[in-house]
Design a protein around this motif. Structure first.
Motif, short mmCIF file in Angstrom:
data_model
loop_
_atom_site.label_atom_id
_atom_site.label_comp_id
_atom_site.label_asym_id
_atom_site.label_seq_id
_atom_site.Cartn_x
_atom_site.Cartn_y
_atom_site.Cartn_z
N ASP A 194 0.89 -1.28 -0.05
CA ASP A 194 0.09 0.18 -0.11
C ASP A 194 1.34 1.06 -0.21
OD1 ASP A 194 -2.17 -1.70 0.43
OD2 ASP A 194 -2.24 -1.60 2.51
N ARG A 195 2.02 1.27 -0.74
CA ARG A 195 3.34 2.38 -0.26
C ARG A 195 3.12 2.92 -1.81
NH1 ARG A 195 8.38 3.32 2.00
NH2 ARG A 195 9.39 4.36 0.88
N VAL A 196 2.54 4.42 -1.30
CA VAL A 196 2.65 5.86 -2.64
C VAL A 196 4.16 5.61 -2.71
CG1 VAL A 196 1.50 7.14 -3.13
CG2 VAL A 196 0.47 6.03 -2.39
N ILE A 197 4.65 6.41 -2.20
CA ILE A 197 6.02 7.37 -2.16
C ILE A 197 6.75 6.74 -0.37
CG2 ILE A 197 5.32 8.99 -1.97
CD1 ILE A 197 8.39 8.68 -4.20
N GLY A 198 8.19 6.86 -0.69
CA GLY A 198 8.59 6.86 0.79
C GLY A 198 9.73 7.43 0.25
N THR A 199 10.50 8.60 1.79
CA THR A 199 12.09 8.97 1.93
C THR A 199 12.74 7.76 1.71
OG1 THR A 199 11.65 8.55 4.67
CG2 THR A 199 10.54 10.98 3.86
#
Length: 296
Positions: free
Chosen positions: A240-245
């Motif tokens: 469910d990750r869209v974008i992350g550091t």
């Protein structure tokens, strides 16, 4: 902002009167093409405003405010909405002096949907705070989404046109946080901190409500136990990750992210702000706004 491009906002205006400055607060709505419309002002019946109004597609603005009148030595306060600058156009949804809602409640952000219903967080006289939605079909005019509980802190609801509310919960009797949705029945947990998530939506100005669209989809900013943060659309930190550091975006590594409670539309697209450490720019930091579109 609504679909017409109108923005609701609050402002403070300081006018010099001799050696002193007179402060006037106002709730406004504007689209950048015409002069802003004044919805309410402290020059009339109001003493102080909550500085997070919201606006729907009918140009109705919802806001919390304190009145100039007193209730047992405290300023009376309540929930209001309006479209224009005439006092007659202001609708009072409740006052602390004549309702179950406490005069010691906060002037927190309400959320108005396109049908005119308003979700809000408020303390009650009997103790605790809950999430409520204005509803003329029930006897007292308010539908309870989350009943007040002294062991639960609720914050910043987001209401869609289907009557579903998304909000943040904290606990006094145990550790942890939850993002939940509800429409008057049992609450559904969207994500919690029992697994890989450490906290939800924390920024330097406080906690950001989860974004909610009219299809019931939720998106949120979360910090991770493993370090870093990301924007997610469900409880699985991978699927469910869209974008992350730490991710590469636009040729650079993302160092931080910001996401707001209106950052998800009915097509499932998200808009967010990303910050990069970039030695090629004068200050060494580059900030940009991006749109993420689901892959069919």
């Amino acid at each position: 902002i609504n679909d017409l491009g109108e923005v609701s906002f609050a402002l403070r205006d300081f006018t010099q009167r001799g050696p002193n400055f007179l402060e006037t607060q106002s709730i406004m709505r504007g689209d950048g093409r015409k002069p802003p419309v004044t919805i309410a002002t402290t020059e009339e019946q109001f003493n102080n405003f909550g500085f997070e109004p919201t606006v729907n597609n009918s140009s109705v603005v919802a806001f919390k405010a304190q009145l100039d009148t007193f209730d047992q030595f405290n300023l009376d306060q309540g929930l209001f909405s309006g479209q224009g600058g005439r006092q007659a156009s202001i609708t009072t949804h409740y006052l602390s002096s004549t309702s179950q809602f406490s005069e010691f409640g906060s002037l927190s952000r309400p959320s108005i949907n396109n049908l005119g219903a308003i979700a809000f967080e408020e303390s009650v006289d009997s103790g605790g705070s809950g999430i409520f939605v204005t509803d003329n079909a029930v006897p007292d005019g308010f539908k309870t989404i989350a009943a007040p509980d002294p062991n639960i802190i609720v914050d910043r609801p987001n209401l869609n046109d289907s009557g579903t509310v998304a909000f943040h919960r904290f606990f006094n009797d145990r550790a942890g946080e939850e993002l939940v949705t509800g429409n008057g029945g049992p609450l559904t947990v969207v994500a919690d901190t029992s697994g890989p998530f450490q906290s939800f939506g924390f920024t330097f100005v406080g906690f950001t409500a989860p974004a909610l669209n009219n299809n019931g989809e939720v998106a949120f900013l979360a910090d991770l136990d493993s370090g870093g943060s990301g924007i997610f659309v469900g409880p699985d930190p991978v699927a469910d990750r869209v974008i992350g550091t730490g991710d590469t975006l636009d040729g650079s590594t993302v160092s931080s992210l910001r996401f707001c409670d209106d950052g998800l539309n009915d097509s499932g697209q998200l808009v967010f702000q990303a910050t990069f450490n970039d030695p090629s720019v004068p200050e060494g930091v580059r900030v940009a706004v991006y749109r993420a579109t689901p892959v069919p």
